[in-house]
Design an enzyme around this catalytic site. Structure first.
Site, PDB file in Angstrom:
ATOM      1  CB  CYS A 123     -71.484  49.369 111.478  1.00  0.00           C
ATOM      2  SG  CYS A 123     -72.373  47.955 112.352  1.00  0.00           S
ATOM      3  CB  CYS A 124     -68.599  50.976 115.931  1.00  0.00           C
ATOM      4  SG  CYS A 124     -67.605  49.560 115.622  1.00  0.00           S
ATOM      5  CB  CYS A 204     -69.991  42.556 115.914  1.00  0.00           C
ATOM      6  SG  CYS A 204     -70.919  43.794 117.078  1.00  0.00           S
ATOM      7  CB  CYS A 207     -66.119  43.353 112.794  1.00  0.00           C
ATOM      8  SG  CYS A 207     -66.942  44.427 111.669  1.00  0.00           S
ATOM      9  CB  CYS A 230     -66.221  49.801 119.105  1.00  0.00           C
ATOM     10  SG  CYS A 230     -66.562  49.921 120.740  1.00  0.00           S
TER      11      CYS A 230
END
Length: 238
Positions: A123-124, A204, A207, A230
């Site tokens: 995702c990062c 985000c 998280c 990240c």
């Protein structure tokens, strides 16, 4: 005059600049970055998080026209987006560039918007690392706000380092938490809207959690996942 850097040049150049700037003030580091790379080849990368105002204030005092790159991951708190706008106006920043993930990449890789849960690193990568790499493509150097007191992989960061073919400047590397707070107070900088709610470090939404009393500020990032970065500071952006 702007200089062109490649990987063979950036490493020794960074080492030399680190030696020269090891005891320099943050403003001196930024001014040297500007003189070395040139405004058109230098960018500041800012999350507009809880500690970002200090670096942005110093940047604005040196040259408010230095480009500032802001990553809108699609998962940010509205308060962070509002804070970006507040600081941009307050500090007179003239070139804030908001960049986003590739929409087709998101549709193919994270169609249900749940990748943060199943694979936070992936995702990062698609929401932060890849967009930043694209945004930094025109630049030969970049400035960020990491500090050694944040610990972990940041505890020994140099003032200047090579990031692939780029120079990476860490003007706040040696600044202590107390010094950061003093600059914040002296400059009368507005706090991030979530700071009063116990968010010591803001990323985000899925998280990020509040830091508990006695915890390091970044403990609330990716809590319980064994993840502390990240990827934009651990993967070369070239």
């Amino acid at each position: 005059m702007s200089l062109a850097f490649d990987a063979d040049v950036a490493l020794p150049e960074a080492a030399d600049l680190h030696r020269r700037l090891a005891d320099a003030s943050p403003a001196e580091v930024i001014a040297t970055a500007l003189a070395t790379v040139g405004r058109d080849r230098l960018a500041v990368v800012s999350s507009f998080g809880t500690e970002s105002a200090v670096l942005l204030k110093i940047v604005a005092d040196v040259d408010p026209a230095i480009p500032v790159v802001f990553l809108d991951t699609g998962w940010l708190f509205q308060e962070t987006l509002d804070y970006r706008d507040t600081l941009t106006r307050r500090l007179g920043l003239r070139d804030v560039r908001t960049v986003s993930p590739d929409s087709e990449r998101l549709a193919a890789t994270d169609p249900e918007r749940d990748l943060w849960y199943s694979d936070a690193d992936a995702c990062c990568r698609i929401r932060k690392v890849e967009p930043l790499a694209r945004a930094l493509a025109p630049f030969a150097g970049w400035i960020n706000g990491r500090k050694r007191f944040q610990g972990g992989a940041r505890a020994a960061i140099p003032v200047v380092e090579a990031d692939g073919a780029r120079l990476k400047f860490n003007p706040l590397a040696a600044v202590s938490a107390d010094e950061l707070a003093a600059i914040f107070k002296l400059a009368d900088l507005p706090p991030h809207p979530l700071a009063a709610s116990g968010f010591a470090s803001v990323g985000c939404m899925p998280c990020t959690s509040r830091a508990q009393p006695g915890e390091d500020a970044r403990t609330g990032r990716w809590r319980g996942r064994g993840k502390t970065e990240c990827g934009i500071h651990t993967i070369a952006t070239s």
